[in-house]
Design an enzyme around this catalytic site. Structure first.
Site, PDB file in Angstrom:
ATOM      1  N   CYS A 346      58.757 -26.050  97.685  1.00 56.68           N
ATOM      2  CA  CYS A 346      59.635 -26.516  96.912  1.00 56.68           C
ATOM      3  C   CYS A 346      60.884 -27.290  97.426  1.00 56.68           C
ATOM      4  O   CYS A 346      61.144 -28.293  96.844  1.00 56.68           O
ATOM      5  CB  CYS A 346      60.435 -25.317  96.182  1.00 56.68           C
ATOM      6  SG  CYS A 346      60.804 -23.790  97.395  1.00 56.68           S
ATOM      7  N   ARG A 375      52.520 -18.581 107.024  1.00 57.89           N
ATOM      8  CA  ARG A 375      53.663 -17.545 107.047  1.00 57.89           C
ATOM      9  C   ARG A 375      53.471 -16.702 108.141  1.00 57.89           C
ATOM     10  O   ARG A 375      52.128 -16.423 108.472  1.00 57.89           O
ATOM     11  CB  ARG A 375      53.399 -16.647 105.679  1.00 57.89           C
ATOM     12  CG  ARG A 375      53.521 -17.435 104.492  1.00 57.89           C
ATOM     13  CD  ARG A 375      55.057 -17.498 103.846  1.00 57.89           C
ATOM     14  NE  ARG A 375      55.180 -18.514 102.908  1.00 57.89           N
ATOM     15  CZ  ARG A 375      55.166 -17.984 101.583  1.00 57.89           C
ATOM     16  NH1 ARG A 375      54.729 -16.748 101.339  1.00 57.89           N
ATOM     17  NH2 ARG A 375      55.366 -19.036 100.589  1.00 57.89           N
ATOM     18  N   GLN A 393      48.588 -23.043  98.559  1.00 63.15           N
ATOM     19  CA  GLN A 393      49.431 -22.575  97.191  1.00 63.15           C
ATOM     20  C   GLN A 393      49.004 -23.657  95.923  1.00 63.15           C
ATOM     21  O   GLN A 393      49.155 -24.769  96.284  1.00 63.15           O
ATOM     22  CB  GLN A 393      51.060 -22.299  97.315  1.00 63.15           C
ATOM     23  CG  GLN A 393      51.264 -21.045  98.136  1.00 63.15           C
ATOM     24  CD  GLN A 393      52.951 -21.442  98.303  1.00 63.15           C
ATOM     25  OE1 GLN A 393      53.705 -22.317  98.134  1.00 63.15           O
ATOM     26  NE2 GLN A 393      53.386 -20.123  98.044  1.00 63.15           N
ATOM     27  N   ASP A 395      50.946 -24.717  93.792  1.00 64.51           N
ATOM     28  CA  ASP A 395      52.282 -24.602  93.615  1.00 64.51           C
ATOM     29  C   ASP A 395      52.881 -25.483  92.667  1.00 64.51           C
ATOM     30  O   ASP A 395      52.546 -26.830  92.725  1.00 64.51           O
ATOM     31  CB  ASP A 395      52.935 -24.627  95.045  1.00 64.51           C
ATOM     32  CG  ASP A 395      54.114 -24.028  95.262  1.00 64.51           C
ATOM     33  OD1 ASP A 395      54.543 -23.167  94.084  1.00 64.51           O
ATOM     34  OD2 ASP A 395      55.026 -24.174  96.135  1.00 64.51           O
ATOM     35  N   HIS A 397      56.379 -26.740  90.332  1.00 63.67           N
ATOM     36  CA  HIS A 397      58.109 -26.676  90.053  1.00 63.67           C
ATOM     37  C   HIS A 397      58.458 -27.524  88.910  1.00 63.67           C
ATOM     38  O   HIS A 397      57.969 -28.857  88.611  1.00 63.67           O
ATOM     39  CB  HIS A 397      58.903 -27.020  91.407  1.00 63.67           C
ATOM     40  CG  HIS A 397      58.760 -26.202  92.478  1.00 63.67           C
ATOM     41  ND1 HIS A 397      57.498 -26.743  93.342  1.00 63.67           N
ATOM     42  CD2 HIS A 397      59.029 -25.180  92.840  1.00 63.67           C
ATOM     43  CE1 HIS A 397      57.396 -25.643  94.336  1.00 63.67           C
ATOM     44  NE2 HIS A 397      58.488 -24.875  93.926  1.00 63.67           N
ATOM     45  N   LYS A 487      62.141 -12.975  88.696  1.00 63.15           N
ATOM     46  CA  LYS A 487      60.704 -13.695  88.370  1.00 63.15           C
ATOM     47  C   LYS A 487      59.884 -12.613  87.582  1.00 63.15           C
ATOM     48  O   LYS A 487      60.209 -11.583  87.117  1.00 63.15           O
ATOM     49  CB  LYS A 487      60.071 -14.014  89.933  1.00 63.15           C
ATOM     50  CG  LYS A 487      59.656 -12.529  90.431  1.00 63.15           C
ATOM     51  CD  LYS A 487      58.856 -12.695  91.874  1.00 63.15           C
ATOM     52  CE  LYS A 487      58.603 -11.444  92.504  1.00 63.15           C
ATOM     53  NZ  LYS A 487      58.000 -11.533  93.811  1.00 63.15           N
ATOM     54  N   HIS A 533      60.025 -22.264  89.411  1.00 61.21           N
ATOM     55  CA  HIS A 533      58.797 -22.332  90.498  1.00 61.21           C
ATOM     56  C   HIS A 533      57.767 -21.269  89.742  1.00 61.21           C
ATOM     57  O   HIS A 533      57.847 -20.370  89.074  1.00 61.21           O
ATOM     58  CB  HIS A 533      58.975 -21.468  91.620  1.00 61.21           C
ATOM     59  CG  HIS A 533      60.246 -21.933  92.263  1.00 61.21           C
ATOM     60  ND1 HIS A 533      60.292 -22.207  93.611  1.00 61.21           N
ATOM     61  CD2 HIS A 533      61.526 -21.659  92.283  1.00 61.21           C
ATOM     62  CE1 HIS A 533      61.373 -22.512  94.211  1.00 61.21           C
ATOM     63  NE2 HIS A 533      62.407 -22.119  93.246  1.00 61.21           N
TER      64      HIS A 533
END
Length: 669
Positions: A346, A375, A393, A395, A397, A487, A533
């Site tokens: 992000c 991670r 991910q 991912d 946004h 979330k 997200h």
């Protein structure tokens, strides 16, 4: 006798003062405990005016928790029978079972587990009563003088002890005695309860399962203990069904299947939690990513790409340092400049948004990438592909106006459910994770109370609407929000009814402000966008692990690394099957030919073992007729299908992205 009114099981009821749950439910043996104003309590709890009381049945979720908690006491009693000088730790219930931690005992062997289980059965059969009593701290110290861990819990009131079952209330602590029929106390433990009325209600639906090392209070610097695990169910049949599910889960274990099907591995030379995908696993990963990428573009997302490392300042700006520092790998130094492996995408997407002026006409603006993040997961929690350190991910946004936010959340949630269904996941529920409103824990969340209230309301409303439209449940998750906003997560069940957290949609009112993100409104004023997200599968690696277990390695044809295996009956037909393979490849089908020296029967078994969706067989009659025999994974066979027809059937089935093996029209071929 004075009476008063209260609500019992939803009905206004008049009862006599001093009535207990035991007296009220005396005629209903299925009731093993009660909820008083929503909190589980022992069945013999005295009912008070103005309370709401509900029955807890043994086979209900609350009943199973109480059953398992009671089983921990029986386990600890059995252990103390064997090791009188044992140091007792804690013994909570957990999902599908329970455990208890012990110090100062011998190493736990399979023989010891069997002996303890026999002792537990005798205690259960005795029908010892669980009797609750309140005691003062001084009394607790006196009674537990030989139990160092319990004494520590008395002093700290259980703080810092994961699962510690100490109740502080009414000016004291609570102790539970296991009382024999003659009134003598067989065993006791400091505990908050509640418990079953009697050990007899534990029945024969329990078993001890395994042991492991543990640390006192989960602190690796603390004393090392022996942890004994067990499982407990409302009946023997339920226990057997659970054990069968475990066996099926073992058969489906993606780590085993990954090796058998040559999909991926974890070389020691690279490090734990860092998978490498072999050619077949690479095909599976590529097909998934290609489909997901196309689906994002079709849903208005723009594909972007960002680097794997960044200066430390970027993560200070985003707020992840120090909030998420423990989850990131230590920084690298480049001539005094600290760089971090990115643990999230992000911040870099924010820089893309900020790279030029933005107009309200561009919003909602949706960025998407397959961003690999890293991670620093503890080695003890790594588990195949489902818990890794290198995470790709899916991912995205979304940047939108506050007015657009509800519609964008709705769009994302609909998109998420559609994608999961495309991959054969059909059974879901929604979880709404909110800020923990406990004042002591609010510090880990940033943003104003008003921002949290608005964002939480939007997500809760959209989750409720979506649930109603799709026949789903909504479950609350207090305290489970990210530090920057609430979330929605989609919890999906696989083929053997295990639940996996898949997609997440997170509302962020933090990063737009930190990065100074702005857009120009219709009136020329500059405003801060809302940032949302979303990750559809969370991690491609994890989703591959989940799908491998969901399908037990028998991926639907459109996903399967090898879609067709061609097997000649004899070497004389090698050229013929190669011609058939060429026609399939022209249609984009992933095909192999088995021209090895193995016997024909072994070739067929190999194709079945490798879970190839379609095996095409060719012999003399097939070659003369320009046909093949069609063998499916369920063992059924269709003979004499013309080659062009077989190619068309397979190509059409693959193109349909069906998540089953049934080939439409094969019976008419």
């Amino acid at each position: 006798m004075p009476t008063f009114d209260l609500v019992i099981d939803g009905q206004a009821t008049t009862i006599e003062a001093g009535t207990t749950g035991t007296a009220w439910y005396a005629g209903d043996r299925s009731v093993v405990a009660i909820k008083v104003d929503g909190a589980p309590r022992d069945l013999d709890t005295e009912l008070e005016a103005g309370t709401r009381v509900e029955a807890i049945a043994l086979d209900s979720p609350d009943g199973l928790d109480i059953l398992r908690h009671s089983a921990t006491h029986v386990l600890a009693q059995a252990v103390q029978d064997v090791f009188p000088d044992v140091d007792l730790g804690i013994g909570p219930f957990i999902t599908d079972g329970f455990y208890y931690d012990f110090g100062n005992i011998d190493a736990v062997t399979p023989e010891l587990l069997r002996d303890l289980e026999k002792r537990m059965k005798r205690i259960v059969k005795e029908g010892q009563r669980f009797v609750r009593r309140e005691i003062s701290e001084d009394e607790a110290r006196l009674e537990l003088a030989d139990q160092p861990y319990k004494l520590e819990l008395v002093t700290t009131k259980g703080k810092g002890a994961e699962g510690a079952s100490v109740e502080v209330g009414g000016g004291g602590l609570t102790m539970y005695d296991n009382v024999r029929r003659d009134g003598t106390v067989a065993w006791k433990d400091l505990c908050r309860g509640p418990h079953l009325p009697s050990t007899k209600l534990i029945g024969n639906g329990f078993a001890l399962t395994k042991s492991s090392a543990a640390y006192w209070k989960g602190d690796q610097n603390g004393d090392q203990l022996q942890r004994i695990y067990g499982t407990a169910w409302a009946s023997k049949d339920d226990l057997v069904a659970y054990q069968e599910r475990l066996k099926e889960a073992e058969r489906r274990d993606h780590r085993r299947l990954g090796a058998e099907l040559d999909l991926f591995s974890f070389p020691e030379e690279i490090g734990p939690g860092l998978p490498v995908f072999h050619p077949k696993g690479g095909v599976l990963k590529r097909v998934m990513e290609d489909y997901v990428r196309e689906a994002h573009i079709a849903n208005g997302f723009q594909y972007v790409g960002t680097p794997h490392i960044s200066k430390a300042e970027l993560f200070h700006t985003s707020g992840h340092l120090p909030y998420y520092a423990d989850g990131m790998f230590p920084p690298m130094d480049d001539e005094g400049q600290a760089y971090y492996l990115k643990a999230m995408n992000c911040p870099m997407h924010n820089l893309i948004f900020r790279s030029r002026g933005r107009s309200y006409r561009e919003l909602p603006l949706r960025f998407f990438e397959f961003g690999t993040v890293y991670r620093n997961e503890k080695s003890g929690v790594l588990q195949g592909l489902t818990r890794v350190r290198s995470i790709t991910q899916d991912d995205s946004h979304s940047y939108c106006t506050p007015e657009q936010a509800p519609g964008e959340v709705r769009h994302l949630l609909t998109f998420v459910l559609t994608l999961l269904k495309d991959f054969g996941m059909e059974d879901f529920y929604l979880e709404v994770s909110t800020r923990d409103e406990d004042g002591a824990k609010k510090d880990k969340f940033i943003g104003s109370d008003e921002q949290w209230a608005d964002a939480t309301r939007i997500l809760a409303d959209i989750a409720a609407e979506c649930a109603q439209e799709n026949g789903l449940r909504v479950v609350d998750d207090p305290g489970g929000a990210a530090f920057y906003g609430p979330k929605i997560s989609v919890q999906a069940k696989d083929a053997i009814r295990r639940t996996w957290q898949m997609s997440t949609i997170q509302y962020d009112f933090n990063q737009p402000h930190r990065f100074g993100l702005e857009y120009t409104a219709a009136d020329g004023a500059r405003h801060e966008p809302v940032m949302i997200h979303s990750a559809k599968f969370g991690a491609i690696e994890r989703f591959i692990g989940v799908l491998t277990e969901h399908y037990a390695g028998a991926f639907p044809a459109w996903l399967a690394p090898v879609q067709v295996r061609l097997v000649p009956v004899a070497s004389a037909f090698d050229d013929y099957v190669e011609e058939v393979a060429a026609k399939l490849r022209e249609r984009g089908i992933r095909v192999e030919t088995d021209l090895s020296d193995d016997r024909f029967g072994k070739k067929i078994r190999n194709a079945a073992k490798e879970k190839v969706p379609f095996t095409l067989i060719a012999g003399g009659e097939d070659a003369e007729a320009g046909a093949v025999s069609f063998r499916l994974r369920d063992g059924s066979q269709h003979n004499g299908i013309p080659v062009d027809r077989a190619v068309e059937l397979i190509a059409r089935h693959v193109a349909s992205r069906a998540n089953h093996d049934a080939v439409e029209g094969i019976d008419r071929a």
